[in-house]
Motif scaffolding. Structure first.
Motif, mmCIF file in Angstrom:
data_model
loop_
_atom_site.group_PDB
_atom_site.id
_atom_site.type_symbol
_atom_site.label_atom_id
_atom_site.label_comp_id
_atom_site.label_asym_id
_atom_site.label_seq_id
_atom_site.Cartn_x
_atom_site.Cartn_y
_atom_site.Cartn_z
ATOM 1 N N ARG B 523 47.289 44.926 32.968
ATOM 2 C CA ARG B 523 45.859 45.091 32.628
ATOM 3 C C ARG B 523 44.981 45.202 33.877
ATOM 4 N N GLU B 524 45.641 45.297 35.051
ATOM 5 C CA GLU B 524 44.798 45.473 36.244
ATOM 6 C C GLU B 524 44.295 46.916 36.289
ATOM 7 N N SER B 525 43.136 47.065 36.928
ATOM 8 C CA SER B 525 42.647 48.468 37.068
ATOM 9 C C SER B 525 42.166 48.620 38.508
ATOM 10 N N GLU B 526 41.672 49.787 38.828
ATOM 11 C CA GLU B 526 41.266 50.124 40.198
ATOM 12 C C GLU B 526 40.263 49.051 40.710
ATOM 13 N N ASP B 529 41.650 42.805 40.285
ATOM 14 C CA ASP B 529 42.965 42.133 40.369
ATOM 15 C C ASP B 529 43.020 40.969 39.378
ATOM 16 N N LYS B 530 44.183 40.751 38.769
ATOM 17 C CA LYS B 530 44.352 39.587 37.854
ATOM 18 C C LYS B 530 45.546 38.762 38.291
ATOM 19 N N GLU B 531 46.373 39.323 39.196
ATOM 20 C CA GLU B 531 47.635 38.646 39.483
ATOM 21 C C GLU B 531 47.439 37.377 40.293
ATOM 22 N N ILE B 532 46.203 37.167 40.740
ATOM 23 C CA ILE B 532 45.955 35.892 41.463
ATOM 24 C C ILE B 532 46.316 34.728 40.537
ATOM 25 N N LYS B 642 38.177 42.858 43.415
ATOM 26 C CA LYS B 642 37.429 41.818 42.679
ATOM 27 C C LYS B 642 38.399 41.204 41.685
ATOM 28 N N VAL B 643 38.200 39.918 41.392
ATOM 29 C CA VAL B 643 39.061 39.281 40.358
ATOM 30 C C VAL B 643 38.229 39.183 39.084
ATOM 31 N N GLU B 644 38.787 39.729 37.986
ATOM 32 C CA GLU B 644 38.038 39.631 36.716
ATOM 33 C C GLU B 644 38.969 39.030 35.670
ATOM 34 N N LEU B 645 38.610 37.857 35.146
ATOM 35 C CA LEU B 645 39.446 37.188 34.133
ATOM 36 C C LEU B 645 38.709 37.244 32.798
ATOM 37 N N VAL B 646 39.457 37.588 31.720
ATOM 38 C CA VAL B 646 38.819 37.704 30.390
ATOM 39 C C VAL B 646 39.041 36.401 29.640
ATOM 40 N N LEU B 647 37.954 35.771 29.191
ATOM 41 C CA LEU B 647 38.053 34.555 28.359
ATOM 42 C C LEU B 647 37.808 34.965 26.916
ATOM 43 N N GLY B 648 38.800 34.671 26.036
ATOM 44 C CA GLY B 648 38.683 35.111 24.636
ATOM 45 C C GLY B 648 38.395 33.939 23.713
ATOM 46 N N ALA B 649 37.786 34.237 22.553
ATOM 47 C CA ALA B 649 37.544 33.183 21.527
ATOM 48 C C ALA B 649 37.514 33.891 20.182
ATOM 49 N N ALA B 650 37.664 33.088 19.095
ATOM 50 C CA ALA B 650 37.761 33.711 17.763
ATOM 51 C C ALA B 650 36.390 34.222 17.353
ATOM 52 N N VAL B 651 35.323 33.495 17.712
ATOM 53 C CA VAL B 651 34.007 33.883 17.182
ATOM 54 C C VAL B 651 32.966 33.639 18.279
#
Lengths: 849, 861, 320
Positions: B523-526, B529-532, B642-651
């Motif tokens: 899911r990394e893109s140009e 980075d997420k692999e940190i 840049k590091v971008e982490l996605v935080l998910g939730a149900a609602v």
């Protein structure tokens, strides 16, 4: 008499007008266009004018409101929630002041009263209350509770040192107290629901699952006195006492002066330059070096505050002497304004009351109470070696060499077996003394090794022995508190005899060596297994004197908020002084961060005005705050803006598409109408709620607003279309339409010149009514949880209304203002819509006057 | 009464505990029971009825006592064989008796001793451990050397009757188990007798008879042994997707195999026939002559013949051979479960005594304590009760399958007509979604038992469905209902009320960090980075630098900071009140995990206390820097990424958004002063909806918050939620490979140093050892003393926490108000008795008296 | 005769539309992934076996075919698999048991609101722009604009809790026509009728004012009819053109029920059923309810079109 017209004579007829064109009045006015006419009619309708005015006000509010308040939608707060509407802070005017009258039990009253009693920021307005009797016979208290100040004090943990400094700077600058004495962790409430509550600064007990205040007294004059549970300390004396076990701290230098010596405290840095030559102290790991110049200690007992303060020059400094009998350092105080305070004061540690270094009158000194500051080591609060009841793990005394390294323990270094300096008290170096014959064998750390003394000429200590049996047996010489071994049967008989474990101190690096009792010289100090109250220092050579930081009695090195830096004693009046010899601690340090107790109302003002500088000086919400601490006044404005825009866009789009669709459908009828009707039927048949729910699941991540727009658009125009279609059917067969068709007008002209204006009235009205009804349905969608438009800095009227519903009986102010807004909106739009419809209704032309 | 069942529910919302549930919904057994003895100045003092030993308070005949409760969602069916969620258990618990039950311990004056309990006989009159007669017998799975815990003979009381008077015999229990495991039904609760703590012999095989089970060598790999070579025959079948009845495609197969492909080798060996190597996959990768050559050959022959091995290598390449063991890593074999008669299942009635039946288990549970006579806590927990249905009613409510080849369904116990009760109460009226009424069941055997005399004062229980919390609160204030949960907004006003009851929750909320490295990379893109996140230092930085005190203050209103997987409600030795968290070894674990050097403090307790002092930013920032440098060295991140982490939730609602804002701010704060300062961002996304848990496991996003609840008395078993692939959030962490070297005995002798995978440790700890595990130890409850189990649990919790995939942040507690009409047995929460339940509840007012006075109380006082 | 042919055509079209919408709904709900809730200790095979037994793993067209066949051959509309309060109950039985309360509440509220609404509308129209008109219009506006869950809750709080005239919730049980049941329904009926009274008043007033300004009214008065006669005979009849269909629409709407009112007064009606069936992904109940609501909606629009013809002969819907 019936009107009989046959015999009227000719002369009775008068020729009215012979040659002038038949015109009743000179047409001076210009003919009014359709819209001008409509506007004229509109202005006649008083209701609509008022409505238009109110709509204007609402629009203005939506646009201007954010400008006239510092709050933004994104400002939320964890503690100031559900605050009531407030426009003034006048103590004796009880309307719209953010307070509400409460009747509570005694427990609640005592809890709320205590906030004001401690901080002066009254949770109970004016601390005024009246009492009564409840239905089950208990006394009740009625008072006005301030919804902004009722939060009282809160614990703040993980506070960094610079935050603490910044708060103190604010306190000094503004003269407002934010930090209050920290409560003793041992006496805090234990009930789960009150564990985090910082307002219990007084004694409480856990009775029947509740934290119940105890030992408080309600005096006749209505005030309440409490027994505080602040954490107490011995009188702070070294005003720059700090957490010495960090890597920085003052070093002391003794300079002999007539009859004694003066103690100079120099900063580590400065000391370094001086000793550059002698392979100076290793300052590489000082992380935060404190800048303060040399200053001398002087003892003064000014207004019975027996503390040590700094003076600039040596001659003002007190002259200290060394009292061999109790091993203490003392100075004479005379000429105090209160003569009773003159006398001889010892420099010591108030051991059992925590760790402050304090001045103790020699006469009052008793061994059990205080440990005198001695040349080496300090009381680690460990068991003395003498009472060996069982095998005990114990550390050797900690010896302060220079202050460059953290607490040092001179320990048996397990790695290579030699005795040396281990710069931290690693578990492996722990010593265990096991009683054996008439002495002890010493075993240390992991892997378990025993100490064997081999005096083979170069008197080394080996740790080769692996079991207790072949370890040397050590004896304890009570006289000088050191450990020794009797070596017998050495090849060179002269070596037999008692060998002591001693410490050689030269320069900075101490080394543990084996010395025979005879060889003890001035610079070989018997290696003290324990720093005990009665440890002796043989004498004080002119070398370095290392001041011992206080002990870590309860593992939280006390850190003084007052007077930490630049040597000046932080003496602001606002401090809550302790009685007698003890003062209150204002922070507990946990490693690198601190735990403090702050009054949240004042902290809020400090944080916003001093740190964020976002223009908020007082917490004051005009329409009150909702459940996440947002200011409803601003939220309503931003919600109104969002709702207006969305509504106008949707209604315009719906009007256009609907009108055209309906027109074609209505005018052409027959098969065109059939098909188009089917399409609109299909779309309108599926209930609106289902359309939006399925959309939500299928469209996943896209923003809620777009989903809402598509949903409204998908089915919104059908209503318009059927309205227009119905109007077209109504007027399609009217006579004048037939007439214009016979005159050869083409379809488009008939549609949009002749029939459409008739429909214009209803179209305009319905499209105007779409705005409030769209906000309305958005409200019910938010209430049912189908959509949530409340993103970080945007909200909608519907979300506010839905958000207020759960608190209808508890905090009605959350829903009242949005409800008033939407009612006004609907009222004005409908009146406005009616006005418009009458204005645009061609058939009403001419009937207005 | 079924004891606290293993209910592991994952949920996204932090405020799970505090939103307005009612006293009924929290645990399966009825929770509300505590007496506020000190203050009740009202007439009927509660002391008299409290003590059973004292003479029973004579219940005046004409007075009736009704207990009014409410629920937001009404139960749909209370059929013990098919009930699906917690709501359905509301009615079920009243209609069933219990084999054994817990009870308070009373001191000589008849006062309840807080925290103490004992276990007593209920519907069971006599119980006997008959393991010896079945040890080593063929047809049963009782090990040869077993002496106790595997088989029991129970004799039920002779006066057990249904509410309409028909007698209950041992045969009825056997009949019910036959229905529960009926393969034609595959009832929802069938697996509770082979997948949970009570494993009845052959229950699984009976349920699964006739179905085709697919399993792959990944499960065999774990159990692979050479003697199978001649049994595994190579067969080229059609591509799996076509004839595979589970057309969920490969992903399904992967989940299923990874999840619970347990002991099939034993099944094959037992069944004694050749499982075909269904090389369906092979069909896509094999040349035709290779196919013909390999068809029908056993794996032993293939290995023996060079050309065949070469051909097999073609097929092989797709499936990597495991370097160390040289065993085929993955091939698929099918296995059809043989027909089976119910007599082979480990539950059968005695031919002579109609009241006696025998239960034979595959795992051992100690019904008795060491002395072999007194009942252990397992009696009321695992043997609480077996399901029981009324035969005639059950048969009448069977429905054949909707589509041919489908499953039968049952509507037993889903209406008044189809309900029967052998418990203290019976169902007299039920209106779906509106109201149900239970009344006293005179025929309950308990009413003439001495243990229950003077209890069950309640005559009638009326439960209304009130979906809206505000309305329910009004109903409570007007006296129509007798208990309500305290909602956050009103908690402050009622905190000090005499009628408020606070209960700590056994639910720990954690921040889950994505463990699937491949998914992260994918899911990394140009420039992003997420692999940190794959670097342990970075994850540790988040855990150590997170200020839990500030978080619980800001984002929750009824939670305390949480540091471990377990909190004060988890017991490692529940019989003598051994709370796991209070043990030194548990404290030491947490100190290690959060980088607290115990020696820097005077004692372990002081070091442990310093944990609560807030976060350690300096350590966190140094860890971020070191993780960044490692990532830079491995070229996993560039200097400008840049590091971008996605935080998910149900609602997306107020509370989830507030949590997101805090976590985003906290992570940024941790990165201040490090190379990542200003280059890290957390994004909030709620498009996962109700599938948020499965999507996180599939690696769809990076951070989520959730946790597991349940199994408060068996933390060893509970660890499965973090280790077992079927449930763990950390799917990218292979607990079958991650090893742990540890000496559970702590006595320093070398042969006690074990080195095995974490799952192997878990299996040993719970007595589910597989033959492929390096050690065949059995450290399950009762087989080794609790100190040893405590050490292992602490070591495993430490290992899990030290990987920082799950970062515990908060422990919740719930609050409720009880009306002046009722009194709980005791206000101290007892792990077994909670507050005394409906059994000990006493009344200050009977119905008539209450009607007169009910609206007048102000609960704020 | 024209009307009969027209009605037959419209019925044919209606059926076609109904089928199209059914297919769209079926595909939309089935396209969403099946929700499998993982619980520790739950054997995945059991869950899959049950889903397979209901054919959820078949391709969507096959599922639709099975669904249709099952309805027509056995009249079985399927089982509510995971509808929270009705697991494993047949859909038809659930629906029929929950329909009566909704219908009753709506009929009562229509009976109350239609006459009052129209009377107020007429009164306001006649007293146009005088103080009575202003008062009625503003009060009507307030009831329209305040969200239903606000005034429904206020009704419950004031009448049921503070004054205690009515019980807080609707009485349970099936004795729909007993007095206590009726008394327990009154607060819900009041809350329901606020909205429609306001709607009718505004609607009637708007139409009537428009009609009153027409020429034929002037003619009627010149013919010597009294004000009252002119209004009733001509104005009202003409104003009825748009009003009558909405009354019919109201009665058709009776079947849908208000979700919010039913939630607040805990009425076991079908209001919330449709929304819950989607959220809990319960295919059979969703399909049944979609079919029901769509059919009702289509029939309502058909009836309204026809009613136009009856009231105003000049209007022939769909004529050239």
């Amino acid at each position: 008499m019936a009107n009989n017209f046959e015999q009227l004579p000719q002369e009775q007829f008068v020729l009215v007008n012979e040659n002038r064109p038949l015109k009743d009045k000179e047409l001076v006015t210009k003919p009014r266009g359709f819209f001008a006419d409509a506007m004229y009619r509109f202005s006649r309708n008083k209701g609509s004018i008022v409505a238009a005015g109110i709509i204007g006000v609402l629009f203005l509010y939506a646009i201007i409101a954010p400008l006239c308040t510092p709050y933004k939608v994104s400002t939320t707060d964890a503690y100031l929630k559900y605050c009531l509407p407030k426009i003034h802070d006048n103590p004796n005017f009880d309307f719209y002041d953010g307070c509400d009258t409460k009747t509570t039990s005694e427990i609640n009253f005592i809890e709320n009263y205590a906030i004001g009693a401690e901080t002066g920021v009254n949770a109970i307005k004016r601390q005024a209350y009246t009492t009564g009797i409840s239905s089950i016979g208990e006394t009740t208290y009625t008072y006005r509770l301030d919804s902004y100040r009722k939060t009282g004090n809160v614990f703040m943990k993980g506070v960094s040192r610079d935050t603490l400094e910044s708060i103190q700077a604010y306190q000094d600058e503004m003269g407002i107290q934010i930090i209050y004495p920290i409560t003793d962790p041992a006496q805090r409430p234990t009930a789960a629901q009150d564990l985090k509550n910082a307002n219990f600064w007084y004694k409480t007990e856990y009775i029947d699952g509740r934290t119940t205040p105890v030992e408080y007294t309600i005096n006749e004059d209505g005030t309440v006195t409490y027994q505080n549970i602040y954490k107490e300390y011995a009188r702070p004396s070294l005003s720059s006492v700090q957490n010495f076990n960090t890597t920085s701290g003052p070093n002391a230098k003794l300079t002999p002066v007539s009859g004694g010596f003066t103690i100079a405290l120099t900063s580590a840095v400065e000391e370094e330059e001086e000793e550059e030559v002698e392979g100076g102290t290793d300052t590489s790991d000082i992380d935060d070096v404190l800048e303060y110049e040399t200053n001398y200690l002087s003892m003064s007992t000014e207004d019975n505050l027996n503390f040590i303060s700094f003076v600039k020059s040596a001659d003002e400094a007190s002259v200290f002497n060394y009292d061999a009998t109790n091993g203490g350092i003392y100075a004479e105080i005379n000429g105090h304004d209160d003569p009773t305070l003159d006398g001889e004061y010892l420099l010591g540690i108030g051991a059992e009351r925590g760790s402050a270094i304090g001045l103790i009158k020699s006469s009052e000194y008793s061994a059990s109470d205080y440990v005198l500051l001695n040349a080496f080591g300090g009381d680690q609060g460990k068991t003395k070696i003498t009472d060996f009841s069982a095998e005990k793990n114990c550390y050797l005394a900690s010896v302060r060499t220079n202050y460059t390294t953290t607490k040092n323990y001179v320990n048996l270094n397990s790695m290579d077996g030699s005795i040396g300096l281990v710069n931290s008290s690693s578990a492996s170096a722990k010593l265990t003394f096991t009683a054996k014959d008439d002495g002890y064998t010493i075993k240390f750390g992991k892997p378990a090794k025993y100490v064997k003394l081999v005096a083979n000429g170069n008197n080394t200590i080996e740790s080769s022995a692996t079991s207790a049996d072949d370890a040397s047996i050590w004896h304890y010489d009570a006289e000088n508190g050191s450990m020794y071994v009797n070596v017998t049967g050495h090849t060179d008989a002269s070596f037999d005899g008692a060998y002591y474990w001693a410490l050689k101190l030269d320069g900075d690096e101490p080394a543990a060596v084996i010395a025979r009792k005879a060889d003890f010289t001035a610079n070989l100090v018997p290696f003290v297994v324990y720093a005990t109250a009665d440890t002796k220092a043989t004498d004080l050579s002119e070398g370095q004197l290392y001041l011992m930081a206080e002990s870590q009695k309860d593992n939280s090195t006390m850190y003084y908020a007052n007077g930490y830096f630049n040597g000046d004693n932080y003496h602001s009046k606002m401090r809550v002084e302790g009685e007698g010899n003890y003062k209150y601690a204002y922070a507990i340090s946990h490693g690198s961060s601190f735990e403090i107790r702050v009054n949240y109302y004042e902290y809020y003002r400090y944080y916003h005005s001093y740190v964020l500088k976002d223009g908020i000086n007082y917490p004051m919400f005009i329409f009150g705050a909702n459940d996440s601490g947002q200011d409803i006044f601003v939220c309503l404005a931003s919600g109104a803006r969002f709702s207006f825009i969305l509504a106008i866009v949707v209604s315009v789009v719906n009007m256009l598409v609907g009108a055209i669709y309906g027109a074609i459908e209505g005018y052409y009828g027959g098969r065109a109408d059939l098909i188009m009707e089917r399409i609109s039927e299909i779309l309108s048949a599926v209930p609106f709620m289902i359309v939006i729910t399925l959309l939500k699941y299928h469209m996943g991540g896209t923003s809620q607003a777009i989903i809402l727009f598509i949903a409204f658009f998908l089915t919104g125009w059908i209503g318009e279309a059927s309205l227009v279609r119905m109007q077209f059917y109504r007027f399609k067969n009217q006579e004048y339409v037939l007439a214009s068709r016979t005159l050869g007008a083409r379809d488009w002209r008939i549609m949009f010149k002749h029939i459409f204006p008739n429909a214009l009235g209803t179209i305009v009205t319905s499209s105007v009514l779409v705005i409030p009804s769209m906000i309305f349905s958005e409200t019910s969608l938010s209430y049912l949880g189908i959509i949530n438009l409340n993103t970080g800095d945007m909200t909608s009227v519907g979300t506010l209304l839905a958000g207020g519903q759960p608190y209808l009986t508890t905090y009605p102010h959350i829903i009242i203002f949005p409800a008033i807004f939407i009612s006004l909106l609907m009222l004005t739009f409908n009146l406005f819509g009616n006005g418009l419809r009458d204005a645009f209704n061609p058939s009403l032309r001419g009937t207005e006057d | 009464m079924t004891g606290k069942k293993l209910l592991l529910v994952s949920s996204a919302l932090m405020l799970l505990a505090s939103c307005g549930g009612n006293p009924e919904s929290s645990t399966s057994s009825v929770a509300p029971a505590s007496t506020d003895s000190s203050n009740s100045s009202t007439s009927a003092s509660s002391d008299s009825s409290e003590a059973t030993s004292s003479s029973s308070s004579t219940i005046v005949e004409n007075k009736t006592y009704t207990y009014n409760i409410y629920t937001t969602v009404s139960p749909s069916n209370w059929n013990e064989l098919t009930y699906q969620d917690n709501n359905d258990t509301q009615i079920m618990n009243y209609l069933a008796g219990g084999f054994f039950s817990y009870n308070y311990k009373f001191d000589e004056k008849g006062k309840i001793i807080p925290g103490q309990y004992d276990v007593q006989y209920g519907a069971i009159a006599k119980a006997e451990d008959v393991t010896l007669t079945y040890a080593g017998e063929d047809g049963w799975a009782v090990p040869l050397d077993a002496e106790s815990g595997y088989a029991y003979e129970f004799t039920i009381r002779d006066d057990i009757k249904w509410d309409d008077g028909t007698a209950v015999k041992a045969e009825d229990f056997v009949y019910t188990m036959k229905q529960q495991l009926d393969p034609l039904f595959k009832n929802y609760r069938a697996d509770s007798f082979y997948n949970n703590s009570l494993v009845i012999h052959n229950a699984y095989d009976y349920v699964m008879q006739g179905t085709v089970g697919f399993f792959g060598s990944r499960t065999l790999y774990g159990k692979y042994s050479a003697d199978l070579d001649d049994k595994l025959v190579f067969h080229v079948g059609a591509p799996l997707e076509e004839n595979d009845p589970y057309d969920g495609g490969t992903s399904y197969i992967y989940d299923w195999l990874a999840g619970n492909g347990d002991d099939y080798v034993a099944a094959i060996a037992k069944a004694g026939f050749a499982a075909t190597v269904n090389a369906a996959y092979g069909a896509n990768y094999l040349s035709t002559e290779a196919e013909q050559a390999l068809e029908g050959k056993t794996y032993a022959e293939i290995k023996a013949d060079a050309t065949l091995t070469a051909y097999f290598q073609e097929f092989y390449d797709f499936w990597i051979e495991d370097p160390e063991t040289g065993i085929l890593d993955f091939f698929v074999t099918s296995y059809t479960f043989p027909e089976m008669d119910f007599s082979k299942v480990g539950l059968f009635a005695d031919t002579v005594n109609p009241l006696k039946f025998t239960l034979v288990l595959d795992n051992s549970i100690q019904l008795f304590k060491e002395d072999g006579k007194t009942l252990s806590y397992h009696a009321a927990y695992d043997f609480g009760s077996l399901p029981l249905v009324k035969k005639d009613l059950y048969e009448a409510n069977k429905h054949e399958p909707a589509i041919e080849g489908g499953l039968w369904t049952s509507t037993y116990n889903s209406s008044v007509a189809s309900s029967a009760s052998w418990g203290p109460y019976k169902l007299t009226s039920f209106q779906a979604g509106k109201e149900y009424v239970l009344e006293r069941n005179e025929n309950w055997y308990g009413y003439n038992m001495p243990e229950y005399r003077g209890q069950y004062m309640t005559d009638r229980i009326v439960c209304q469905t009130i979906p809206e919390y505000e309305t329910a609160f009004l109903a409570f204030r007007s006296g129509d209902i007798d208990g309500i949960g305290l909602d956050v907004s009103v908690a402050a006003d009622y905190k000090n009320s005499k009628r408020a009851v606070f209960t700590a929750d056994d639910y720990v909320t954690s921040m889950q960090l994505q463990s699937d490295a491949a998914a992260l990379k994918g899911r990394e893109s140009e420039g992003i980075d997420k692999e940190i996140l794959t670097y342990i230092d970075f994850r540790k930085a988040i855990s150590v630098g997170f200020n839990r005190a500030e978080y619980t203050n800001k984002c929750t209103t009824s939670s305390l900071p949480g540091y471990g997987l377990f909190n004060s409600m988890h017991y490692y030795d529940v019989e003598n009140g051994g709370v796991y968290r209070n043990e030194d070894v548990a404290k030491k674990t947490l100190c290690d995990v959060y980088g607290v050097d115990v020696n820097a403090f005077d004692s372990l307790d002081e070091a442990y206390a310093s944990l609560d002092g807030g976060n350690n930013l300096t350590l966190a920032r140094s860890l971020v820097t070191s993780a960044y440098n490692q990532a830079l060295a491995d070229e996993k991140i560039s200097a400008t990424d840049k590091v971008e982490l996605v935080l998910g939730a149900a609602v997306d609602n107020v509370s989830t958004r507030r949590t997101y804002d805090y976590i985003n701010g906290a992570i940024k704060e941790i990165c201040v002063g490090t190379p990542l300062e200003g280059r890290i961002e957390v994004v909030f996304d709620t498009s996962w909806g109700t599938k948020w848990a499965n999507d996180f496991r599939a690696g769809a996003y990076d951070i989520c918050t959730g946790g597991w609840t349940g199994a408060a008395w068996n933390p060893g078993y509970f660890l499965m939620a973090y280790l077992d692939k079927a449930y763990a959030y950390a799917q990218g962490w292979d607990t079958e490979k991650a090893t742990l070297t540890f000496n559970p005995y702590g006595d320093g002798n070398a042969d006690h140093e074990y080195t095995m995978s974490l799952m192997a440790w878990w299996r040993c700890l719970n007595g589910k050892v597989k033959s492929s595990d390096p050690y065949q130890e059995n450290w399950s409850d009762g087989f080794v003393d609790n100190e040893i189990r405590l050490n292992i649990i602490a070591a495993l919790e430490g290992e899990i926490l030290k990987h920082y995939y799950s970062v515990p942040i908060a422990n919740a507690f719930t609050a409720e108000l009880i009306s002046y009409k009722i009194e709980y047995a005791s206000r101290d929460y007892n792990t077994f008795m909670t507050y005394g339940g409906i059994r000990y509840m006493t009344y200050n007012y009977d119905d008539a008296a209450w009607a007169a006075v009910k609206g007048t109380f102000d609960y704020k006082l | 005769m024209y009307m009969f042919k027209y009605i037959m055509k419209r019925l044919g079209l209606l059926l076609m539309t109904f089928v199209i919408i059914e297919i769209i709904c079926f595909v939309l709900i089935k396209a969403l992934p099946i929700v499998i809730d993982i619980q520790v200790g739950k054997d995945r095979d059991i869950i899959d076996a049950q889903l397979r037994a209901r054919g959820y793993y078949d391709p969507i067209p096959v599922q639709f075919w099975n669904y249709i066949v099952r309805i027509f051959t056995k009249g079985d509309f399927g089982i509510c698999l995971n509808l929270p309060e009705h697991r494993n109950h047949p859909v038809l039985e659930v629906f029929s048991s929950k329909l009566p309360p909704t219908i009753l509440i709506n009929i009562y509220s229509s009976l109350v609101s239609v006459p009052i609404g129209i009377m107020l509308g007429i009164f306001a129209a006649l007293r146009k722009n005088k103080w009575q008109d202003q008062v009625i219009s503003t009060s009507v506006m307030v009831f329209i604009s305040v969200p239903s869950f606000v005034y429904a809750f206020l009704v419950q709080f004031i009448f049921c809790f503070l004054l205690g005239w009515f019980p807080l919730l609707m009485k349970s049980g099936y004795d729909y026509f007993s007095w206590p049941m009726f008394q327990s329904m009154i607060p819900a009926v009041i809350s329901m009728s606020f909205g429609s009274i306001a709607g009718y008043t505004r609607y009637t007033r708007a139409e009537l004012t428009e009609v009153l300004t027409n020429d034929y009214m002037l003619l009627a008065r010149t013919k010597g009819l009294t004000k009252a006669q002119a209004t009733t005979r001509h104005a009202l009849r003409n104003a009825m053109v748009p009003i009558f269909p909405s009354i019919i629409g109201e009665f058709i709407g009776v079947l849908s029920g208000s979700l919010i009112i039913e939630k607040i007064f805990s009425i076991p009606g079908i209001g919330g059923l449709y929304l819950t069936s989607i959220n809990s992904m319960d295919y059979d109940s969703f399909m049944f309810l979609s079919g029901f609501y769509i059919l009702v909606g289509l029939l309502a629009s058909l009836v309204i079109d026809i009613s136009y013809g009856i009231i105003d002969p000049r209007i022939r819907m769909g004529a050239k």
